[in-house]
Write an enzyme that holds these catalytic residues in place. Structure first.
Site, PDB file in Angstrom:
ATOM      1  N   LYS A   1     -49.599 -63.749 -80.668  1.00  5.81           N
ATOM      2  CA  LYS A   1     -49.791 -62.294 -80.766  1.00  5.81           C
ATOM      3  C   LYS A   1     -50.854 -62.103 -81.849  1.00  5.81           C
ATOM      4  CE  LYS A   1     -46.963 -58.105 -80.795  1.00  5.81           C
ATOM      5  NZ  LYS A   1     -47.499 -57.494 -79.566  1.00  5.81           N
TER       6      LYS A   1
HETATM    7  N1  PPE Z   1     -47.903 -58.277 -73.765  1.00  5.67           N
HETATM    8  C1  PPE Z   1     -48.654 -57.748 -74.748  1.00  5.67           C
HETATM    9  C2  PPE Z   1     -50.136 -57.870 -74.665  1.00  5.67           C
HETATM   10  C3  PPE Z   1     -48.036 -57.093 -75.814  1.00  5.67           C
HETATM   11  O1  PPE Z   1     -48.784 -56.562 -76.786  1.00  5.67           O
HETATM   12  C4  PPE Z   1     -46.626 -56.963 -75.844  1.00  5.67           C
HETATM   13  C5  PPE Z   1     -45.946 -56.236 -76.956  1.00  5.67           C
HETATM   14  C6  PPE Z   1     -45.882 -57.540 -74.781  1.00  5.67           C
HETATM   15  C7  PPE Z   1     -46.559 -58.199 -73.774  1.00  5.67           C
HETATM   16  C8  PPE Z   1     -44.367 -57.501 -74.753  1.00  5.67           C
HETATM   17  O2  PPE Z   1     -43.811 -58.300 -75.753  1.00  5.67           O
HETATM   18  P1  PPE Z   1     -42.370 -57.985 -76.392  1.00  5.67           P
HETATM   19  O3  PPE Z   1     -42.553 -56.808 -77.274  1.00  5.67           O
HETATM   20  O4  PPE Z   1     -42.022 -59.221 -77.138  1.00  5.67           O
HETATM   21  O5  PPE Z   1     -41.457 -57.719 -75.258  1.00  5.67           O
HETATM   22  N2  PPE Z   1     -46.671 -55.185 -77.537  1.00  5.67           N
HETATM   23  C9  PPE Z   1     -46.317 -54.668 -78.845  1.00  5.67           C
HETATM   24  C10 PPE Z   1     -47.422 -53.844 -79.460  1.00  5.67           C
HETATM   25  C11 PPE Z   1     -47.732 -52.516 -78.876  1.00  5.67           C
HETATM   26  C12 PPE Z   1     -48.748 -51.733 -79.686  1.00  5.67           C
HETATM   27  O6  PPE Z   1     -49.360 -50.795 -79.142  1.00  5.67           O
HETATM   28  O7  PPE Z   1     -48.948 -52.008 -80.880  1.00  5.67           O
HETATM   29  C13 PPE Z   1     -44.970 -53.971 -78.813  1.00  5.67           C
HETATM   30  O8  PPE Z   1     -44.471 -53.616 -77.747  1.00  5.67           O
HETATM   31  O9  PPE Z   1     -44.406 -53.790 -79.886  1.00  5.67           O
END
Ligand code: PPE
Length: 307
Positions: free
Chosen positions: A159
């Site tokens: 991330k």
């Molecule tokens: N893909 C991406 C690209 C992503 O950023 C997230 C989370 C996910 C999948 C889902 O991951 P999880 O949260 O572990 O289920 N995105 C984070 C950031 C959003 C933002 O705008 O800042 C979040 O959901 O917290």
């Protein structure tokens, strides 16, 4: 505007919100080599407060840093405690938590040299990411003209801050065109993920999500797969194309911020009945029961704390 809290955890100390600042020559600010997390703490129905899957999030933070060759100067236990300390210091019974690991100032140039690895944890109240209506009625999605990252261009399992340039490009493009969220395809043309969420499609009661090849290993994605299997659904991880999404019975995005957000339209094609479908609604209901502490079978996913 982010709703200001009192304190931010910064390099091991809680400092006033307005004093958590950095120098403009902070290495990560120039070159994007940093990692972060997004975590939610929920106020449970029975009055408890709990951070959802906190250890898994902090382990992913450590893994993301490891992928980028950065060594976080804190242990997993210390990081878990730091999140709790941040919430307690801000008297927050619920909220969104944003840990950020970055390379501080020192030398300039692409090689970060011995610049310090710094860590900040902020928390603030954050409601439904794509709007309250989105959770109920679903959102309108457009395929982005930008591809998701190739696995040898950027490290997709991290991330990483820099990865989000791709997300910002995709999101701003589709929002300008009047849509709620961007769907991104991988460099081969298969469905990958959204700017900040993983994706699921449902056809004939079979739940499908993309394999982890080019997407972030979402913790919400993992929760949904576990929960759906527990509910008796077949869940498969398989590449699929955008036209398979067009003809799905149901589709939704998953993420910490977005939780479970139904998709009602993609590229001006209605998905299923054009509203949150029955399987999506069931998963949403059960997911919210888990995060709010209403399903004791999943208590291990809740990191309780008290204020
Ligand atoms: N893909 C991406 C690209 C992503 O950023 C997230 C989370 C996910 C999948 C889902 O991951 P999880 O949260 O572990 O289920 N995105 C984070 C950031 C959003 C933002 O705008 O800042 C979040 O959901 O917290």
């Amino acid at each position: 505007m982010v709703q200001k809290a009192e304190k931010i955890w910064f390099d091991g100390k809680l400092v006033p919100w307005d004093e958590a600042n950095v120098h403009v020559l902070t290495h990560t600010l120039h070159y994007g080599c940093g990692v972060f997390e997004g975590i939610r703490a929920y106020h449970c129905t029975d009055g408890r407060s709990a951070v959802y899957r906190l250890r898994e999030h902090m382990q992913r933070l450590i893994d993301s840093a490891h992928i980028l060759g950065m060594k976080i100067p804190f242990s997993l236990d210390e990081l878990v405690q730091a999140v709790v300390d941040t919430l307690v210091a801000n008297k927050m019974k619920a909220g969104y938590i944003r840990p950020l690991v970055f390379i501080g100032d020192g030398v300039m140039g692409v090689h970060p040299g011995a610049n310090p690895i710094r860590l900040a944890i902020a928390a603030w109240p954050w409601g439904a990411y794509l709007g309250d209506d989105a959770l109920l009625k679903g959102i309108r999605v457009k395929t982005s003209s930008f591809c998701r990252l190739h696995v040898n261009t950027m490290m997709t399992k991290a991330k990483a801050c820099g990865n989000y340039v791709n997300s910002v490009l995709a999101k701003t493009e589709v929002v300008a065109d009047g849509y709620d969220e961007a769907l991104m395809l991988d460099t081969q043309g298969f469905v990958s993920e959204a700017s900040g969420e993983n994706i699921f499609v449902i056809k004939n009661e079979v739940i499908k999500t993309t394999p982890l090849t080019s997407v972030l290993p979402g913790i919400t994605r993992d929760s949904i797969m576990t929960l759906a299997r527990e509910l008796g659904y077949e869940v498969v991880e398989q590449l699929f194309t955008r036209d398979e999404l067009y003809v799905a019975d149901e589709a939704f995005f998953s993420g910490t911020a977005a939780e479970i957000t139904p998709i009602r339209e993609v590229d001006r094609r209605t998905i299923g009945a054009g509203q949150a479908g029955p399987v999506t609604q069931l998963l949403q209901k059960e997911y919210f029961r888990i995060v709010k502490g209403e399903n004791p079978d999943y208590d291990a996913w809740l990191h309780e704390y008290s204020i």
